[in-house]
Design a protein around this motif. Sequence first.
Motif, PDB file in Angstrom:
ATOM      1  N   THR A  88     -18.424 -81.092 -57.626  1.00  0.00           N
ATOM      2  CA  THR A  88     -18.705 -79.656 -57.655  1.00  0.00           C
ATOM      3  C   THR A  88     -18.455 -79.003 -56.304  1.00  0.00           C
ATOM      4  O   THR A  88     -17.926 -77.885 -56.229  1.00  0.00           O
ATOM      5  N   TYR A  91     -14.882 -78.262 -55.818  1.00  0.00           N
ATOM      6  CA  TYR A  91     -14.477 -77.120 -56.639  1.00  0.00           C
ATOM      7  C   TYR A  91     -14.880 -75.814 -55.956  1.00  0.00           C
ATOM      8  O   TYR A  91     -14.130 -74.837 -55.967  1.00  0.00           O
ATOM      9  N   HIS A  95     -12.060 -73.047 -54.952  1.00  0.00           N
ATOM     10  CA  HIS A  95     -12.020 -71.783 -55.683  1.00  0.00           C
ATOM     11  C   HIS A  95     -12.843 -70.677 -55.018  1.00  0.00           C
ATOM     12  O   HIS A  95     -12.867 -69.545 -55.512  1.00  0.00           O
ATOM     13  N   VAL A  97     -16.098 -70.057 -54.797  1.00  0.00           N
ATOM     14  CA  VAL A  97     -17.129 -69.483 -55.662  1.00  0.00           C
ATOM     15  C   VAL A  97     -18.459 -70.116 -55.294  1.00  0.00           C
ATOM     16  O   VAL A  97     -18.528 -71.080 -54.526  1.00  0.00           O
ATOM     17  N   VAL A 101     -21.621 -70.581 -60.066  1.00  0.00           N
ATOM     18  CA  VAL A 101     -20.398 -70.228 -60.792  1.00  0.00           C
ATOM     19  C   VAL A 101     -19.541 -71.473 -61.034  1.00  0.00           C
ATOM     20  O   VAL A 101     -19.001 -71.674 -62.127  1.00  0.00           O
ATOM     21  N   ALA A 102     -19.429 -72.313 -60.029  1.00  0.00           N
ATOM     22  CA  ALA A 102     -18.637 -73.539 -60.166  1.00  0.00           C
ATOM     23  C   ALA A 102     -19.185 -74.412 -61.286  1.00  0.00           C
ATOM     24  O   ALA A 102     -18.419 -74.900 -62.138  1.00  0.00           O
ATOM     25  N   ARG A 104     -21.029 -73.567 -63.839  1.00  0.00           N
ATOM     26  CA  ARG A 104     -20.840 -72.943 -65.151  1.00  0.00           C
ATOM     27  C   ARG A 104     -19.399 -73.093 -65.626  1.00  0.00           C
ATOM     28  O   ARG A 104     -19.144 -73.441 -66.786  1.00  0.00           O
ATOM     29  N   GLU A 105     -18.433 -72.841 -64.736  1.00  0.00           N
ATOM     30  CA  GLU A 105     -17.025 -72.929 -65.126  1.00  0.00           C
ATOM     31  C   GLU A 105     -16.641 -74.367 -65.487  1.00  0.00           C
ATOM     32  O   GLU A 105     -15.976 -74.609 -66.507  1.00  0.00           O
ATOM     33  N   LEU A 106     -17.061 -75.315 -64.658  1.00  0.00           N
ATOM     34  CA  LEU A 106     -16.756 -76.716 -64.929  1.00  0.00           C
ATOM     35  C   LEU A 106     -17.402 -77.170 -66.241  1.00  0.00           C
ATOM     36  O   LEU A 106     -16.764 -77.845 -67.066  1.00  0.00           O
ATOM     37  N   TYR A 108     -18.525 -75.409 -68.992  1.00  0.00           N
ATOM     38  CA  TYR A 108     -18.036 -74.865 -70.257  1.00  0.00           C
ATOM     39  C   TYR A 108     -16.595 -75.275 -70.550  1.00  0.00           C
ATOM     40  O   TYR A 108     -16.225 -75.450 -71.712  1.00  0.00           O
ATOM     41  N   GLU A 109     -15.791 -75.432 -69.516  1.00  0.00           N
ATOM     42  CA  GLU A 109     -14.416 -75.891 -69.743  1.00  0.00           C
ATOM     43  C   GLU A 109     -14.404 -77.302 -70.307  1.00  0.00           C
ATOM     44  O   GLU A 109     -13.678 -77.602 -71.266  1.00  0.00           O
TER      45      GLU A 109
END
Length: 445
Positions: A88, A91, A95, A97, A101-102, A104-106, A108-109
């Motif tokens: 994380t 990431y 990015h 962020v 945010v990191a 959440r994005e990781l 859900y993807e």
Amino acid sequence: MPQHLLTHFSDYISRQRLFDPAQKILLAVSGGVDSIAMAWLFKQAGYAAGIAHCNFQLRAAESAQDEAFVKQVAAALELPFHSVRFDTNAYVEAHRVTIQVAARELRYEWLEQVRAAEGYAYIATAHHMQDSVETALMNFTKGTGIAGLHGILPKQEKIIRPLLFTEKATLVAYAALHNITFREDSSNITDKYTRNYYRHQVIPRLQEAFPGAVRNMAATIERIKEAEHLYQEAVERHRKRLLFREGDTWKVPVGKLQQSIPLQTIAWELFRPFGCSSAQVQQVLSLLDSESGRYVETTTHRVIRNRQWLLITPLAMEAAPLVVIDADTPHVHFGGGQLRIRQQERGATPIPTAAAMAWLDAAQVAYPMILRKWKQGDYFYPLGMPRKKKISRFLIDQKLSLPQKENVWVLESNKRIVWIVGMRIDDRVKITPKTKVILSIEWMP
């Protein structure tokens, strides 16, 4: 209520039509009481499910212990187990962020990848009633408008939230009643995250003053969800009346917007999709009483006053490139269209007057020529005028809007502008009685 939780759980899923009982659901399980209780409820209700766990590797041994614990729970419930480990922090750096945010994005993807690959119909998260109330309160303080006050929705595309009907305390009591163990995430204790501040400071104070605060607010949220449907229907009618599209530009008639009631709300809904924040709405409305050329920049667009319109144009993502034109180049494609170039002997053909055609004295033009966007400080000698004129002033005289000005290209030869493409040639390269060869350039937008 803990003893009746299973009944309420199944009733809520049915009432909200979250999924067909025959479908297989992927459960996002962290190891905390909410998601562990959700996994047990799915098992007890007889729904087909699998468990997915994300290890963000942010809490050293604690993260690994959470992963091992959730794996044990999946085995105890005889449910398929899926897990992943993320770097994380890497990431976040890549990015730029926040950690939240990191994660959440990781999360859900990856969950969507597992869902699609393993044949699950939906992804279930363990958001409960208090989470929804916290979200609505946070959105209220951020000024998101009515769309942010419906809290967390029970179903959004492939995500379902089957616990929104119940409070956190009920889930804790359910776990205690059935001797269900769970793990507490230490990061949930600190108030440095915004949601935790609302969870530990704001909601408890409200509950002290009004013991039924969470349930009362949840009931209000449900009414807001229904009211939002009526609201959006009215907003759509105003959009059709006030918003017109021409290519990449949207136009709003100043007079009609000024007469709209309620003005603030209508303006917010009109300009919000174009990156306008709630704080910028008043700035945009001030353009209604300003002169042409004034504008407000949002995160993604520019709102410009141009005579009787407000023009909404996307912000340029990058500078326009230079196009080098050599003597043997007959055809040029560029951001403003295309040019067709040829040389011809001067004859009896009348000089064209169309703005899209430029006839120049070939002897006065040197190669290579440069095709580029105009810039401040550029000047030329307009055809028929003995004195130079700044292009900025020339464009004002042509009554061009700001977006139109930004799309004006010029043709340059030997460091002097010979043509404002599609508008006016330079007097110094015009056809004269001495001209023998004509350089003919046709612009096709």
